[in-house]
Scaffold this active site. Structure first.
Site, short mmCIF file in Angstrom:
data_model
loop_
_atom_site.label_atom_id
_atom_site.label_comp_id
_atom_site.label_asym_id
_atom_site.label_seq_id
_atom_site.Cartn_x
_atom_site.Cartn_y
_atom_site.Cartn_z
CB CYS A 40 -23.97 -41.62 -23.49
SG CYS A 40 -25.40 -41.01 -24.36
NE ARG A 65 -15.71 -40.18 -24.03
CZ ARG A 65 -15.77 -40.85 -25.16
NH1 ARG A 65 -16.86 -40.90 -25.84
NH2 ARG A 65 -14.71 -41.48 -25.61
CD1 TRP A 112 -26.11 -35.79 -27.25
CD2 TRP A 112 -25.24 -34.34 -25.82
NE1 TRP A 112 -26.08 -34.58 -27.87
CE2 TRP A 112 -25.55 -33.66 -27.02
CE3 TRP A 112 -24.67 -33.62 -24.76
CZ2 TRP A 112 -25.31 -32.31 -27.19
CZ3 TRP A 112 -24.44 -32.27 -24.94
CH2 TRP A 112 -24.74 -31.64 -26.14
CG ASN A 138 -22.57 -45.03 -24.02
OD1 ASN A 138 -23.29 -44.48 -23.21
ND2 ASN A 138 -21.24 -44.99 -23.95
N GLY A 139 -25.64 -45.58 -27.29
CA GLY A 139 -26.05 -46.04 -28.61
C GLY A 139 -27.54 -45.84 -28.82
CD GLU A 525 -7.01 -29.73 -38.13
OE1 GLU A 525 -7.88 -30.24 -38.83
OE2 GLU A 525 -6.93 -29.89 -36.90
CE LYS A 529 -9.24 -28.83 -34.53
NZ LYS A 529 -8.74 -30.07 -34.94
CD GLU A 532 -13.38 -29.49 -34.46
OE1 GLU A 532 -13.75 -30.62 -34.13
OE2 GLU A 532 -12.17 -29.17 -34.53
CG HIS A 548 -10.92 -19.86 -59.74
ND1 HIS A 548 -10.93 -19.51 -61.06
CD2 HIS A 548 -9.62 -20.12 -59.42
CE1 HIS A 548 -9.69 -19.56 -61.54
NE2 HIS A 548 -8.88 -19.95 -60.56
CE LYS A 647 -10.45 -36.67 -28.89
NZ LYS A 647 -9.87 -35.57 -29.67
C1 F6R Z 1 -11.82 -32.42 -35.21
C2 F6R Z 1 -11.90 -33.83 -34.88
C3 F6R Z 1 -12.71 -34.71 -35.78
C4 F6R Z 1 -12.02 -36.08 -35.89
C5 F6R Z 1 -12.92 -37.05 -36.69
C6 F6R Z 1 -12.26 -38.38 -36.88
O1 F6R Z 1 -11.05 -31.72 -34.29
O2 F6R Z 1 -11.36 -34.27 -33.92
O3 F6R Z 1 -12.88 -34.14 -37.03
O4 F6R Z 1 -10.80 -35.93 -36.51
O5 F6R Z 1 -14.14 -37.23 -36.03
O6 F6R Z 1 -11.94 -38.96 -35.66
P1 F6R Z 1 -10.90 -40.14 -35.52
O7 F6R Z 1 -9.55 -39.61 -35.91
O8 F6R Z 1 -10.97 -40.55 -34.10
O9 F6R Z 1 -11.34 -41.20 -36.48
#
Ligand code: F6R
Length: 652
Positions: A40, A65, A112, A138-139, A525, A529, A532, A548, A647
């Site tokens: 949110c 978001r 949300w 929020n929360g 990574e 990506k 996600e 393995h 995010k």
């Molecule tokens: C993936 C992504 C998440 C963040 C993770 C940590 O694309 O963005 O895996 O890397 O939630 O977030 P921060 O770096 O903000 O602690």
């Protein structure tokens, strides 16, 4: 972090006592624990402008978001005017009639759903039973059910299924019991929060105080933006950066009382806090998509600049080593460090794995990498000369914050690598390094990740030069770092070619990413990506581990992406490629210019410029980001708002 000064606390004479009847009642009641991601957003304004426009503008900037409903409330002449809608902020704007006057004080929210389904009734802002208060939150209030039962016995009725409506009524309950005084509004919020278990960022309006707002935070970010005769609040400064860059970050356990010309911060224990102001180094363009279809693509394309920013001013005059003033450690102290621990989550954790390869290789210092969530509850034995780095783009990730606090509690020197100036992790660390990537808005981290890779490579250089790396080797390292922005641009120039390749793989269900040494975290990574944003199942492995177990998955339907950029392990990679080819899998290779891979062995090639081995993880990441982006685009996915993701993850 260095730019953040300490805070002084002063005690007010006011004493808060919690309501004993309510306290006894709650002691018996259950606490509902929720584990949802907080997605949110909050915006608030008090000033002289039309509040509706400012709130809508802020909510639009926070749209990335993800949310399912939105609402705003303005307070004018003792009357709340509210509009709430399901779906996009655009629906909300369309629902506002020209005859509505929201005044110059208001709050807005995108929700949300956590407690209660997606419905207009459950959307924020919520108004209290007697109509005195309006709130956005929020929360998660964990003990909301017990509070609700108590308030119901006092005659309160509830119209939504939310924990937030319970909180606003609890505030009203205290307000109605509180004798009239200058502080009645603030004290009522404080008293209500004393009974609350859970997490919150809240902004509250009170009919009796038509020029004021009270905000409070616990584990959910809130920032005050200071304008000229106007004040903003938001859960993310993106919401108001077009109006002001002067900000104050609220700490956990703090409340702020805000008017258009002033604000004051207190703790739950009635201590007054001297606010620490800082200035955001963001531009308005940073928080808009510009000509790009998605923030993610914009941020991928910004990497020549973000990498340059991560390096700016951080080399010695003779260009043979790196320097980071924010570490606040003398060379003598740095030399004494004989172990480094990195803690992070998600993508940032991948950057830490690269750090492990590079620092161990170039500086010969043992490095350990922990998931923040594991570290905080584990008991990793560490040496007294261990240095701990918490890596977090947002600086607000709850698990990383908890790891930082645990590390400090154990007495280790704990530093941060973060992109968010003034964030909680930045403030609570004992020093560190800012990434200077600019705001990252796309949910999938891109430019922040490569900036972290750049910083950890520079740490490897710094520690290497303190130990066994000579001047020439150091100068060559620096030179290669300086050439990175140009080389990233060269990869970006080939994005149409990467899009063409990506389209061929858009329909697959599974994909493996394989790499050796520092390319293994990049394989992780690349897989992260892809999953996600495109929802394709993908895994990363060290290339040799494939045989393995994961080799059982390999078939025509499971393409493999090989990160084969290192010259010294050429042959090893080629053997792995052949093993996979023999099982009919399609093969995509990321390789450095000058490679010796025969086109017969592979299906598609994404070439990157050659560079120093320590920097190959940075260059190899760029085609993988574009690959994931274009696959997600071809599948019609909502790239900037991938399902179920937030995010910044400010819950456990
Ligand atoms: C993936 C992504 C998440 C963040 C993770 C940590 O694309 O963005 O895996 O890397 O939630 O977030 P921060 O770096 O903000 O602690």
């Amino acid at each position: 972090m260095p730019i953040i000064e300490g805070k002084r606390k002063r005690c007010l004479s006011l004493t808060l006592t919690s309501d004993i009847y309510l306290k006894n009642f709650l002691a018996k009641g259950p606490a509902m624990k929720s584990m949802n991601l907080v997605m949110c957003s909050i915006i608030g304004y008090v000033g002289v402008k039309d509040v509706a426009q400012i709130l809508l503008d802020g909510l639009e900037r926070l749209e990335y978001r993800g949310y399912d409903s939105a609402g705003i409330t303005g307070l004018k002449d003792g009357t709340f005017t509210s509009v709430k809608q399901l779906g996009r902020v655009k629906n909300l704007s369309n629902a506002i009639k020209p005859s509505m006057n929201f005044g110059n004080l208001g709050i807005g929210h995108t929700r949300w759903a956590t407690h209660g389904k997606v419905s207009v009734k459950n959307a924020h802002p919520h108004v209290s039973f007697h109509g005195l208060f309006s709130i956005v939150h929020n929360g998660v209030i964990e003990n909301y059910e017990s509070i609700k039962q108590y308030l119901a016995k006092q005659g309160y009725k509830f119209y939504s299924e939310t924990d937030t409506e319970v909180l606003v009524n609890l505030i009203e309950y205290h307000f109605r019991k509180e004798p009239d005084s200058e502080n009645r509004f603030l004290v009522s919020v404080q008293k209500a929060l004393l009974h609350v278990r859970g997490t919150y960022g809240i902004a509250v309006l009170c009919k009796n105080n038509p020029e004021e707002m009270v905000i409070a935070r616990k584990s959910s970010p809130l920032i005050i933006g200071i304008g000229k005769n106007e004040m903003f609040v938001a859960s993310d400064a993106c919401a108001f950066v077009a109006y002001t860059k002067n900000v104050v970050y609220l700490n956990d356990g703090e409340l702020a009382h805000i008017t258009c010309s002033d604000f004051s911060i207190t703790t739950m224990k009635n201590e007054t806090i001297d606010a620490v102001k800082c200035e955001l180094d963001w531009k308005v363009e940073d928080v808009s998509r510009g000509e790009h279809e998605h923030f993610m693509l914009k941020e991928i394309c910004e990497q020549p600049i973000s990498i340059e920013n991560a390096m700016r001013g951080r080399f010695s005059d003779d260009l043979s080593t790196a320097k980071f003033g924010g570490l606040q450690l003398l060379p003598r102290e740095l030399r004494q460090i004989d172990r480094i621990l990195f803690c992070a989550c998600g993508t940032a954790w991948h950057a830490c794995l690269v750090a492990e390869y590079l620092i161990e290789k170039y500086a010969r210092i043992p490095v350990e990498v922990a998931y923040s969530s594991e570290f905080r509850y584990g008991n990793v034995p560490l040496d007294k000369n261990t240095l701990v780095f918490i890596v977090s783009q947002s600086g607000e990730t709850l698990d990383s914050l908890a790891a930082l606090q645990e590390s400090k509690r154990k007495g280790y020197r704990t530093l941060a690598i973060t992109n968010a100036i003034g964030s909680t992790i930045a403030r609570e660390s004992e020093g560190g390094i800012y990434q200077h990537s600019g705001p990252e808005i796309g949910v999938a981290s891109t430019k922040a990740f490569t900036a972290q890779l750049c910083i950890v490579a520079m740490l490897a250089l710094l520690f290497g030069r303190l130990h066994n790396m000579g001047f020439d080797e150091g100068s060559e390292f620096v030179q290669s770092l300086l050439e990175l922005p140009k080389k990233i641009s060269q990869i970006l120039d080939k994005k149409d070619e990467i899009q063409r390749i990506a389209k061929k793989y858009a329909n697959c269900k599974d994909m493996l990413f394989l790499g050796r040494q520092s390319m293994f975290p990049i394989a992780l990574e690349g897989a992260l990506k892809l999953k996600e944003i495109s929802y394709i199942h993908a895994e990363g492995y060290p290339a040799a581990e494939m045989k393995h177990g994961p080799i059982a998955l390999i078939s025509e339907q499971c393409p493999c992406v090989f990160l084969a950029t290192q010259k010294d392990i050429w042959q090893k990679n080629i053997s792995n490629i052949q093993e996979v080819k023999a099982r009919n899998a399609k093969i995509v290779v990321v390789a450095s210019e000058g490679h010796q891979i025969s086109p017969d062995h592979i299906d598609d090639l994404m070439e990157i410029p050659d560079t120093h081995d320590a920097l190959k993880p940075i260059l190899a990441t760029i085609p993988l980001q574009l690959f994931a982006y274009y696959i997600a685009k071809a599948r019609g996915c909502d790239i900037d708002k991938p399902r179920n993701l937030a995010k910044s993850v400010t819950v456990e």
